[in-house]
Write an enzyme that holds these catalytic residues in place. Structure first.
Site, PDB file in Angstrom:
ATOM      1  CG  HIS A  85      -1.912   0.925   1.208  1.00 42.97           C
ATOM      2  ND1 HIS A  85      -2.407   1.664   0.046  1.00 42.97           N
ATOM      3  CD2 HIS A  85      -2.810   1.308   2.108  1.00 42.97           C
ATOM      4  CE1 HIS A  85      -3.488   2.513   0.402  1.00 42.97           C
ATOM      5  NE2 HIS A  85      -3.894   2.161   1.511  1.00 42.97           N
ATOM      6  CG  ASP A 124      -3.655  -2.123   8.900  1.00 42.63           C
ATOM      7  OD1 ASP A 124      -4.625  -1.495   9.059  1.00 42.63           O
ATOM      8  OD2 ASP A 124      -3.130  -2.493   7.711  1.00 42.63           O
TER       9      ASP A 124
HETATM   10  N1   CP Z   1      -6.331   3.900   4.397  1.00 40.04           N
HETATM   11  C1   CP Z   1      -6.965   3.548   3.258  1.00 40.04           C
HETATM   12  O1   CP Z   1      -6.425   3.279   2.272  1.00 40.04           O
HETATM   13  O2   CP Z   1      -8.208   3.677   3.683  1.00 40.04           O
HETATM   14  P1   CP Z   1      -9.299   3.345   2.601  1.00 40.04           P
HETATM   15  O3   CP Z   1      -9.579   1.681   2.632  1.00 40.04           O
HETATM   16  O4   CP Z   1     -10.531   3.877   3.015  1.00 40.04           O
HETATM   17  O5   CP Z   1      -9.168   3.847   1.300  1.00 40.04           O
HETATM   18  N1  NVA Z   2      -4.356  -3.803   5.818  1.00 33.29           N
HETATM   19  C1  NVA Z   2      -5.606  -3.247   5.564  1.00 33.29           C
HETATM   20  C2  NVA Z   2      -5.448  -1.734   4.898  1.00 33.29           C
HETATM   21  C3  NVA Z   2      -6.607  -1.043   4.512  1.00 33.29           C
HETATM   22  C4  NVA Z   2      -6.290   0.370   4.106  1.00 33.29           C
HETATM   23  C5  NVA Z   2      -6.500  -3.925   4.234  1.00 33.29           C
HETATM   24  O1  NVA Z   2      -5.554  -4.477   3.348  1.00 33.29           O
HETATM   25  O2  NVA Z   2      -7.283  -4.129   4.481  1.00 33.29           O
END
Ligand code: CP
Ligand code: NVA
Length: 308
Positions: free
Chosen positions: A134, A225
């Site tokens: 991410h 997270d």
């Molecule tokens: N942190 C983040 O990417 O949030 P969303 O899933 O709301 O885009």
């Molecule tokens: N680790 C989480 C991040 C969300 C922004 C997911 O992948 O669901």
């Protein structure tokens, strides 16, 4: 083609320039009277496709707003509503979209989907999250840390919980921005070895410990997270909670970090699971700045991809 696919595959000097540009854009915009039109319109005449195969609040809205603030236009597309969700290949979708739009941002499941999109698109592609990484989030997070505490180089960053996609991009950033990174969590949820090796090969002191109290000693930043990510099967929920309960970030754990340590969470959070409300809403937390900075950091990423 200038894609933004990951932090470890982007030049470190370019990453630094993007953070600095994001901070400059934020200062300029937030210091002007509210409602004043943006005079800097580098994306005027550009169309950006935002494709989501998973839910999103921050990524969707911050990209949409960011493009518009810079004078561009957006199309927010759900993968399920496109032929992509009904058997058309990624490669064919990439070729077609490239005839219509100037940039593609995609949030998807498999990393291979992102890579195929980038391989066959003739416009830049941005990674808006995969099961594995991410990067846009961590650009905003590095920016947020530096706004509050100055250069992140040499600092101690601690991750408590699941070694997931967000953790992976933090490890990439540790290598690229030169800070130390400690992971604390149960062994089955360790981050991928290849990411640990990347960070270490780039000079980051990466430590893995099963003891969260030991991990946060001397920390400049503590991160949590969700314990169950969007790509994880819901059936994993109970097991994850049992595995991760001891890694909750709470006031007692924060008290063992440096007195001025920051707390971050990419959001959405499950209050009182991975982090207590007392920490989220407490003095260490910078989570709302972190969310805001998605907007500014991604504007810098968009400009870098388009060369404007
Ligand atoms: N942190 C983040 O990417 O949030 P969303 O899933 O709301 O885009
Ligand atoms: N680790 C989480 C991040 C969300 C922004 C997911 O992948 O669901």
């Amino acid at each position: 083609m200038t894609h933004f696919l990951d932090i470890h595959t982007t030049d470190a000097a370019d990453l630094r320039a993007m953070i600095d540009s994001a901070r400059a854009m934020k200062t300029a915009r937030n210091n002007r009277p509210k409602g004043t039109p943006d005079d800097d319109q580098p994306l005027a005449g550009r169309m950006v496709a935002l494709i989501f195969e998973k839910p999103s609040t921050r990524t969707r809205i911050s990209f949409d707003v960011g493009v518009r603030q810079m004078g561009g236009q957006t199309m927010v597309l759900s993968g399920a509503d496109m032929q992509l969700g009904h058997g058309e290949t990624i490669a064919d979708t990439a070729r077609v979209l490239s005839r219509y739009v100037d940039l593609i941002m995609i949030r998807t499941f498999e990393e291979a989907t992102l890579q195929e999109m980038a391989e066959y698109a003739s416009v830049p592609v941005i990674n808006g999250l995969t099961n594995r990484t991410h990067p846009c989030q961590i650009m905003a997070d590095v920016m947020t840390f530096e706004e509050h505490r100055g250069p992140i180089a040499g600092k101690k960053v601690v991750w408590s919980g699941d070694g997931n996609n967000v953790c992976a991009s933090w490890l990439h950033a540790a290598g690229q921005f030169g800070f130390d990174f400690t992971f604390t969590g149960p062994e089955p949820l360790d981050p991928e070895r290849v990411w640990i090796d990347f960070a270490r090969a780039h000079g980051s002191d990466v430590k893995i410990t099963r003891n969260p109290e030991e991990a946060v000693a001397g920390a400049d930043l503590v991160i949590a997270d969700t314990w169950v990510s969007m790509h994880d099967p819901q059936s994993a929920r109970e097991r994850r909670h049992n595995q991760l309960r001891g890694y909750q970030v709470n006031e007692a754990l924060m008290a063992r970090a440096k007195p001025d340590a920051l707390f971050m969470h990419c959001l959405p959070a499950h209050r009182d699971d991975e982090v207590t409300s007392a920490v989220m809403d407490g003095p260490h937390s910078v989570i709302w700045d972190e969310a805001e900075n998605r907007l500014h950091a991604q504007k810098a990423v968009l400009r870098w991809c388009l060369g404007v």
